[in-house]
Design a protein around this motif. Structure first.
Motif, PDB file in Angstrom:
ATOM      1  N   ALA A 129       0.841  -1.212   0.000  1.00  0.00           N
ATOM      2  CA  ALA A 129       0.000   0.000   0.000  1.00  0.00           C
ATOM      3  C   ALA A 129       0.866   1.248   0.000  1.00  0.00           C
ATOM      4  O   ALA A 129       0.588   2.244  -0.692  1.00  0.00           O
ATOM      5  N   LEU A 130       1.963   1.224   0.796  1.00  0.00           N
ATOM      6  CA  LEU A 130       2.882   2.385   0.854  1.00  0.00           C
ATOM      7  C   LEU A 130       3.553   2.602  -0.491  1.00  0.00           C
ATOM      8  O   LEU A 130       3.637   3.723  -0.993  1.00  0.00           O
ATOM      9  N   PHE A 131       4.069   1.496  -1.087  1.00  0.00           N
ATOM     10  CA  PHE A 131       4.723   1.629  -2.390  1.00  0.00           C
ATOM     11  C   PHE A 131       3.770   2.168  -3.449  1.00  0.00           C
ATOM     12  O   PHE A 131       4.143   2.976  -4.291  1.00  0.00           O
ATOM     13  N   LEU A 132       2.525   1.731  -3.369  1.00  0.00           N
ATOM     14  CA  LEU A 132       1.531   2.188  -4.330  1.00  0.00           C
ATOM     15  C   LEU A 132       1.269   3.682  -4.184  1.00  0.00           C
ATOM     16  O   LEU A 132       1.188   4.425  -5.178  1.00  0.00           O
ATOM     17  N   SER A 133       1.193   4.133  -2.942  1.00  0.00           N
ATOM     18  CA  SER A 133       0.963   5.572  -2.677  1.00  0.00           C
ATOM     19  C   SER A 133       2.119   6.411  -3.206  1.00  0.00           C
ATOM     20  O   SER A 133       1.934   7.469  -3.836  1.00  0.00           O
ATOM     21  N   VAL A 134       3.351   5.933  -2.917  1.00  0.00           N
ATOM     22  CA  VAL A 134       4.539   6.664  -3.406  1.00  0.00           C
ATOM     23  C   VAL A 134       4.547   6.700  -4.917  1.00  0.00           C
ATOM     24  O   VAL A 134       4.849   7.722  -5.542  1.00  0.00           O
ATOM     25  N   PHE A 135       4.200   5.571  -5.521  1.00  0.00           N
ATOM     26  CA  PHE A 135       4.182   5.501  -6.979  1.00  0.00           C
ATOM     27  C   PHE A 135       3.181   6.506  -7.557  1.00  0.00           C
ATOM     28  O   PHE A 135       3.469   7.218  -8.519  1.00  0.00           O
ATOM     29  N   VAL A 136       2.000   6.570  -6.924  1.00  0.00           N
ATOM     30  CA  VAL A 136       0.960   7.494  -7.403  1.00  0.00           C
ATOM     31  C   VAL A 136       1.434   8.942  -7.281  1.00  0.00           C
ATOM     32  O   VAL A 136       1.265   9.751  -8.188  1.00  0.00           O
ATOM     33  N   LEU A 137       2.049   9.287  -6.116  1.00  0.00           N
ATOM     34  CA  LEU A 137       2.541  10.664  -5.895  1.00  0.00           C
ATOM     35  C   LEU A 137       3.612  11.046  -6.924  1.00  0.00           C
ATOM     36  O   LEU A 137       3.608  12.146  -7.468  1.00  0.00           O
TER      37      LEU A 137
END
Length: 680
Positions: free
Chosen positions: A18-26
């Motif tokens: 979930a964290l990696f996905l958020s960073v990727f989106v940002l």
């Protein structure tokens, strides 16, 4: 129990994902945004960046003050308002004309400096159709732009440029100032605007594009007109000297010293400029408000002149001239209108007073003309006889014990030459005391190779005698530059050379070359100072500006006495002349003893009368001297041109010496609280 442990461990990868996905989106959003800015809006932002530019201009700061020798302020800065105009880079002549015409409605502008060329240029701008019609199309096709312009100017008539109204001329004068400055550089249109003018302009500023009101400084003179001319003037750079100043880093709109001390010490008096920073668009128009950084006032000068003495000397000159011009001898002295005085310290060269007065017979008023001491030259008469005697001794044609019989001289053609009275057998001291012409003529004849007893030349060398006398005189500062610290000075007029013996004889009594009053003061100072010729100067010290007006700033420079040359004379020769000069003012037959004999300050000197017009009986009356004779502290020269037989020169001499020694007594008995002297 084991199954529960596995379930807990499975939650960790889910959270990381979930964290990696958020960073990727940002990061994706940031990359998209950067791409949008760079690709879609890049050119627009680039154009905007190129449309702005930082421009820094400069404006003069207040100049340094001038103090007199007693540390009294003699030249100050008075706070005033100036009307300025700042033109943009795209400004056209028509725009400036419109602004000038509007501004002329609210201020008064002096028009005396407007030239014929200015009027013609103004005519072309005011009446473009009428002006262009003065040159035909065929003529214009054959001419370059410069040739066309010159032809156009030549065809504008005097009548056409005389039709301008007073307000038109004011607008022209204002536009001239607007045209002088660089773009985005505030150009002073008027210094010292009145309160009424400031109020009117403040009310109409929105419609006066480029016009502004700025606080400024204008020179003020606590001692009024006294010595004002020698202080000099501060003006905008003259067109004739624009290249000179701009090559030295000045801006076109700078205020600079244009004469005398202001010009001589411009680099010291000029302050650090105020900097004004603009941000402009691509068209050169300012964007937003400019940012100002205050400058600093220039260095202060301490002068050698005592302003209280200066004022008293001016009064003495005026009072004595008034008596001669309007008194019982008014008719005889109808061509008399001026007198000059120089006072200096013979040991240091410090100028103590430099004064002159000129009488305007139309207005019946006197004005100060101290510059006459530097630029006007006259035949000085017998005051130069000290130099003649010393030259004779130096050349070996007379010595301290030489006796010459003063009786009328006769020559083969029947001419007779004589002193003002019969003197009999006299030596050099008596010759100076009684002002013998015959003694001086014998020196000139001997230098010329003429044997008077045999009435013939044993060795004809009149030209050599001229050159010998002129070279010797120059050692005293006569006929050469004195070296005073001003932009320029006159050296007098060399009448040339002559093979005639009589002309060499006239040279020896001061009736040939001309000298300035300043040269005469340096001459007598050299004798008073045992043959050391000192460089005259007006600058005493240079100091940093002090924040507290009651204090003097830090000492930066002190002007030390400078010896220009030492006379090639034995001390015993100088002592003979000094004794003769003392006898002039104290001896039983001294030509000035009647007025100086009983003075406590024990003066020495020499009187002079130079005939300038035999028909009208006009003379130049002169006096040089120093006091006290045994320890000189002040030397002086007095010159009164175009006067008949009168003693105005001696009376002026008495008045100025009295003033000097009275002030000295006053200062010793009543010393004022000194200005704090910060020399750390």
């Amino acid at each position: 129990m084991k199954n529960n442990g596995k379930k807990k461990k499975n939650h960790v990868p889910l959270r990381l994902n979930a964290l990696f996905l958020s960073v990727f989106v940002l990061f994706s959003v940031l990359i998209l945004r950067l791409g949008y800015v760079q690709i879609v809006k890049g050119e627009e932002y680039k154009r905007t960046a190129y449309m702005t530019e930082n421009v820094t201009t400069k404006l003069d700061s207040p100049r340094g003050k001038m103090y007199d020798s007693k540390f009294r302020v003699a030249v100050d800065n008075e706070p005033v308002f100036s009307i300025t105009y700042t033109r943009t880079r795209g400004s056209r002549a028509e725009d400036r004309l419109l602004a000038a015409r509007r501004l002329a409605m609210y201020i008064e502008k002096d028009t005396k400096d407007i030239t014929v060329r200015d009027r013609k240029d103004f005519y072309i701008l005011m009446y473009p159709k009428e002006a262009s019609a003065k040159v035909t199309k065929k003529e214009k096709q054959k001419l370059s732009d410069e040739e066309y312009y010159k032809l156009l100017l030549s065809r504008i008539t005097k009548e056409e440029i005389s039709q301008f109204s007073d307000q038109d001329l004011e607008a022209l004068a204002i536009k001239r100032e607007m045209d002088r400055g660089y773009a985005l550089t505030p150009q002073r249109i008027k210094i010292g605007a009145t309160a009424q003018e400031v109020a009117k302009i403040s009310e109409h500023l929105p419609e006066l594009q480029g016009v502004d009101i700025k606080s400024d400084a204008q020179r003020s003179y606590p001692f009024g007109e006294s010595f004002r001319d020698i202080f000099g003037q501060v003006k905008q750079i003259p067109k004739s000297r624009m290249d000179y100043y701009t090559a030295r880093g000045n801006e076109r709109n700078d205020l600079v010293g244009t004469s005398f001390l202001e010009e001589q010490y411009e680099s010291l008096l000029r302050g650090e400029k105020t900097k004004i920073k603009y941000v402009t668009d691509k068209s050169g128009n300012p964007v937003g408000e400019p940012v100002e950084k205050d400058g600093a006032r220039g260095n202060d000068l301490v002068l050698t002149v005592d302003m209280e003495l200066q004022k008293r000397v001016e009064k003495v000159i005026e009072d004595e001239l008034k008596e001669s011009i309007t008194g019982k001898d008014a008719y005889d002295n109808r061509q008399l209108n001026s007198a000059y005085v120089v006072m200096m310290n013979p040991k240091t060269g410090e100028i103590l007073s430099l004064a002159g007065k000129e009488y305007d017979r139309d207005s019946r008023k006197f004005k100060n003309t101290p510059f006459g001491n530097i630029y006007n030259s006259y035949v000085m008469g017998s005051t130069v006889k000290g130099a003649t005697v010393l030259t004779g001794m130096q050349q070996g044609v007379v010595d301290p014990n030489t006796i010459i019989f003063d009786a009328p001289l006769t020559f083969g053609d029947g001419r007779q030459m004589k002193s003002h009275e019969y003197m009999g057998a006299i030596g050099p001291v008596k010759a100076l005391e009684r002002s013998s012409n015959v003694y001086m003529w014998h020196i000139a004849m001997r230098l010329s190779g003429y044997d008077y007893s045999q009435k013939r030349f044993t060795d004809h060398k009149v030209n050599e005698a001229f050159q010998t006398l002129r070279n010797a005189y120059s050692q005293f500062g006569l006929g050469v530059q004195t070296g005073i610290d001003l932009p320029s000075e006159a050296t007098g007029y060399h009448t040339g050379m002559s093979d005639e013996l009589s002309q060499a004889m006239f040279f020896a009594i001061g009736q040939f070359d001309t000298y300035t009053p300043l040269q005469m003061a340096q001459y007598v100072s050299t004798i008073a100072n045992d043959g050391y010729r000192m460089k005259p100067h007006l600058l005493k010290e240079v100091r940093q500006p002090a924040e507290n007006p009651a204090e003097l700033g830090k000492l930066l420079f002190r002007n030390e006495p400078e010896v220009m040359n030492r006379l090639e004379m034995k001390q015993e020769y100088l002592d003979v002349v000094k004794q003769g000069f003392r006898q002039v003012m104290a001896g039983s037959n001294g030509t000035a003893a009647w007025i100086f004999k009983n003075k406590e300050y024990k003066p020495a000197g020499k009187t002079g009368t130079a005939e300038i017009d035999k028909k009208t009986g006009l003379y130049n009356k002169t006096l040089v001297g120093y006091a006290p004779y045994d320890n000189p502290e002040v030397a002086f020269a007095v010159v009164v041109p175009n006067i008949r037989e009168d003693f105005t020169n001696n009376e002026i001499g008495e008045g100025i010496l009295d003033a000097y020694f009275e002030l000295k007594k006053e200062s010793l008995s009543n010393k004022p609280e000194p200005v704090k002297n910060n020399i750390q």
